[in-house]
Design a protein around this motif. Structure first.
Motif, PDB file in Angstrom:
ATOM      1  N   GLY A  92       0.802  -1.220   0.000  1.00 56.60           N
ATOM      2  CA  GLY A  92       0.000   0.000   0.000  1.00 56.60           C
ATOM      3  C   GLY A  92       0.832   1.266   0.000  1.00 56.60           C
ATOM      4  O   GLY A  92       0.342   2.334  -0.386  1.00 56.60           O
ATOM      5  N   GLU A  93       2.089   1.178   0.440  1.00 56.58           N
ATOM      6  CA  GLU A  93       2.965   2.349   0.444  1.00 56.58           C
ATOM      7  C   GLU A  93       3.164   2.909  -0.962  1.00 56.58           C
ATOM      8  O   GLU A  93       3.357   4.114  -1.136  1.00 56.58           O
ATOM      9  N   LYS A  94       3.117   2.035  -1.968  1.00 53.49           N
ATOM     10  CA  LYS A  94       3.312   2.491  -3.351  1.00 53.49           C
ATOM     11  C   LYS A  94       2.249   3.522  -3.728  1.00 53.49           C
ATOM     12  O   LYS A  94       2.550   4.543  -4.354  1.00 53.49           O
ATOM     13  N   ALA A 142       0.579   5.500  -1.689  1.00 49.90           N
ATOM     14  CA  ALA A 142       0.820   6.749  -0.968  1.00 49.90           C
ATOM     15  C   ALA A 142       1.916   7.559  -1.649  1.00 49.90           C
ATOM     16  O   ALA A 142       1.810   8.789  -1.772  1.00 49.90           O
ATOM     17  N   TRP A 143       2.966   6.878  -2.098  1.00 48.74           N
ATOM     18  CA  TRP A 143       4.058   7.581  -2.768  1.00 48.74           C
ATOM     19  C   TRP A 143       3.607   8.171  -4.106  1.00 48.74           C
ATOM     20  O   TRP A 143       4.016   9.286  -4.481  1.00 48.74           O
ATOM     21  N   VAL A 144       2.772   7.453  -4.835  1.00 51.29           N
ATOM     22  CA  VAL A 144       2.246   7.960  -6.108  1.00 51.29           C
ATOM     23  C   VAL A 144       1.437   9.235  -5.867  1.00 51.29           C
ATOM     24  O   VAL A 144       1.574  10.232  -6.591  1.00 51.29           O
ATOM     25  N   SER A 145       0.594   9.217  -4.820  1.00 45.41           N
ATOM     26  CA  SER A 145      -0.212  10.392  -4.491  1.00 45.41           C
ATOM     27  C   SER A 145       0.668  11.580  -4.111  1.00 45.41           C
ATOM     28  O   SER A 145       0.447  12.712  -4.571  1.00 45.41           O
ATOM     29  N   ILE A 146       1.666  11.332  -3.279  1.00 44.44           N
ATOM     30  CA  ILE A 146       2.552  12.414  -2.839  1.00 44.44           C
ATOM     31  C   ILE A 146       3.278  13.042  -4.019  1.00 44.44           C
ATOM     32  O   ILE A 146       3.350  14.275  -4.145  1.00 44.44           O
ATOM     33  N   ALA A 147       3.820  12.210  -4.907  1.00 45.01           N
ATOM     34  CA  ALA A 147       4.545  12.728  -6.077  1.00 45.01           C
ATOM     35  C   ALA A 147       3.621  13.568  -6.961  1.00 45.01           C
ATOM     36  O   ALA A 147       4.003  14.661  -7.424  1.00 45.01           O
ATOM     37  N   ALA A 148       2.401  13.071  -7.192  1.00 45.05           N
ATOM     38  CA  ALA A 148       1.457  13.804  -8.039  1.00 45.05           C
ATOM     39  C   ALA A 148       1.057  15.132  -7.395  1.00 45.05           C
ATOM     40  O   ALA A 148       0.998  16.169  -8.068  1.00 45.05           O
ATOM     41  N   TRP A 157      -7.529   5.950 -10.194  1.00 46.35           N
ATOM     42  CA  TRP A 157      -7.690   4.623 -10.800  1.00 46.35           C
ATOM     43  C   TRP A 157      -6.630   3.663 -10.258  1.00 46.35           C
ATOM     44  O   TRP A 157      -6.948   2.518  -9.898  1.00 46.35           O
ATOM     45  N   TYR A 158      -5.388   4.125 -10.163  1.00 49.64           N
ATOM     46  CA  TYR A 158      -4.306   3.267  -9.664  1.00 49.64           C
ATOM     47  C   TYR A 158      -4.503   2.909  -8.196  1.00 49.64           C
ATOM     48  O   TYR A 158      -4.417   1.738  -7.805  1.00 49.64           O
ATOM     49  N   ASN A 159      -4.776   3.920  -7.374  1.00 47.63           N
ATOM     50  CA  ASN A 159      -4.900   3.677  -5.929  1.00 47.63           C
ATOM     51  C   ASN A 159      -6.138   2.864  -5.569  1.00 47.63           C
ATOM     52  O   ASN A 159      -6.101   2.050  -4.646  1.00 47.63           O
ATOM     53  N   SER A 160      -7.236   3.099  -6.266  1.00 49.19           N
ATOM     54  CA  SER A 160      -8.456   2.336  -5.962  1.00 49.19           C
ATOM     55  C   SER A 160      -8.271   0.862  -6.310  1.00 49.19           C
ATOM     56  O   SER A 160      -8.710  -0.022  -5.566  1.00 49.19           O
ATOM     57  N   ARG A 161      -7.610   0.584  -7.419  1.00 48.72           N
ATOM     58  CA  ARG A 161      -7.336  -0.817  -7.789  1.00 48.72           C
ATOM     59  C   ARG A 161      -6.409  -1.473  -6.780  1.00 48.72           C
ATOM     60  O   ARG A 161      -6.638  -2.618  -6.366  1.00 48.72           O
ATOM     61  N   LEU A 162      -5.365  -0.759  -6.362  1.00 46.66           N
ATOM     62  CA  LEU A 162      -4.424  -1.302  -5.392  1.00 46.66           C
ATOM     63  C   LEU A 162      -5.101  -1.510  -4.042  1.00 46.66           C
ATOM     64  O   LEU A 162      -4.872  -2.529  -3.370  1.00 46.66           O
ATOM     65  N   ALA A 163      -5.945  -0.562  -3.623  1.00 52.55           N
ATOM     66  CA  ALA A 163      -6.637  -0.674  -2.332  1.00 52.55           C
ATOM     67  C   ALA A 163      -7.562  -1.882  -2.303  1.00 52.55           C
ATOM     68  O   ALA A 163      -7.641  -2.597  -1.294  1.00 52.55           O
TER      69      ALA A 163
END
Length: 305
Positions: A10-12, A14-20, A134-140
């Motif tokens: 799940g950390e991935k 969070a990192w994607v969100s922070i970078a964006a 889309w990325y985070n919802s699929r991962l979650a």
């Protein structure tokens, strides 16, 4: 994949969100101030709060990976919830500041029409945040992580906020410059609404609140387990992204200890398989003779498989 490996995965997100959020907030604030768009500036500050919220989720996920110890026998999973609670206060502070600025712009005697480039920046941001959602919802959903799913919903709201900002800016191009501060006002309201939602869900979980409908669903699953005559009591609470269940079931008093233990094992298996709940504490009691007549009041659900 183990529970702790899921959290690590799940950390991935969070990192994607922070970078964006870092990239988009810098872009929006720079363009918004340069071309005088209150809506885009407000959207940029919204993304700044989202950096803090995503960082809080990341810190919470990191702490949650610590194994149980003497002081935390249930583990550190509630660190996610505490981090989200802190983030809600920060978001509310920024949201109120955006509202104050927007109201001041609305009551001003002069309004400046922002450059059209600010609308394109807002639309570009909406597309980017839609992709992050889309990325985070699929991962979650893949790792069944509530904290990351909450972050994904925040990503979606940010995409909608950016679309609203673009609409306000475009409207200002057609002789309605007041639409830009109105859009900023709506952005501020959305920030505060999101902060309240996170605050409410976090405090509800930290005070051991649990959804009654979900508890009824869990009760039905246990009641249909072979060997369970009635349910005397059932409680559940949220522990980070996990659910802990305590249940007292009544069984045939003629059953042996081994047979009663098998019923407990079957309840745990069914809860894990149907609801992905691994923390189930089952207490077995014999159904006393004087309880036979009150069986329906204890457990109105029919026994099944």
């Amino acid at each position: 994949m183990t529970q702790y490996e899921d959290i690590k995965e799940g950390e991935k997100g969070a990192w994607v969100s922070i970078a964006a959020y870092i990239a988009l907030s810098a872009l929006k604030l720079a363009i918004g101030y340069m071309f005088v768009s209150g809506a885009l500036v407000a959207d940029g500050y919204n993304n700044l709060t989202d950096i803090v919220a995503s960082a809080a989720v990341l810190v919470g996920l990191r702490i949650s990976q610590k194994p149980p110890d003497k002081d935390h026998p249930y583990g550190h999973f509630r660190a996610e919830t505490i981090a989200a609670l802190i983030a809600s206060f920060i978001m509310a502070t920024v949201g109120i500041q955006v509202l104050i600025t927007a109201v001041r712009s609305l009551i001003a005697t002069e309004h400046t029409t922002p450059n059209m480039i600010t609308a394109w920046v807002a639309l570009f941001s909406a597309v980017c945040m839609g992709a992050v959602y889309w990325y985070n919802s699929r991962l979650a959903r893949k790792i069944n992580n509530q904290a990351l799913m909450a972050a994904a919903k925040d990503n979606l709201s940010d995409a909608l906020v950016s679309i609203g900002a673009a609409v306000g800016i475009i409207g200002a191009q057609f002789g309605m410059p007041w639409l830009d501060p109105v859009a900023a006002l709506l952005v501020g309201i959305i920030i505060c609404k999101t902060a309240w939602g996170i605050f409410y869900s976090s405090t509800h979980a930290l005070t051991d609140g649990f959804d009654e409908k979900e508890l009824t669903t869990l009760r039905a699953t246990i009641a249909k387990t072979k060997g369970v005559i009635a349910i005397k009591d059932i409680k559940a609470r949220v522990h980070g992204s996990n659910v802990l269940v305590d249940v007292i079931v009544l069984v045939d008093p003629e059953l042996s200890l081994i047979e009663s233990h098998r019923i407990c094992d079957e309840i745990e298996r069914r809860m894990g398989r149907k609801h992905n709940i691994m923390g189930v504490h089952v207490h077995v009691e014999p159904l006393e003779q004087d309880h036979q007549t009150s069986k329906e009041s204890l457990n109105p659900l029919p026994e099944g498989r």
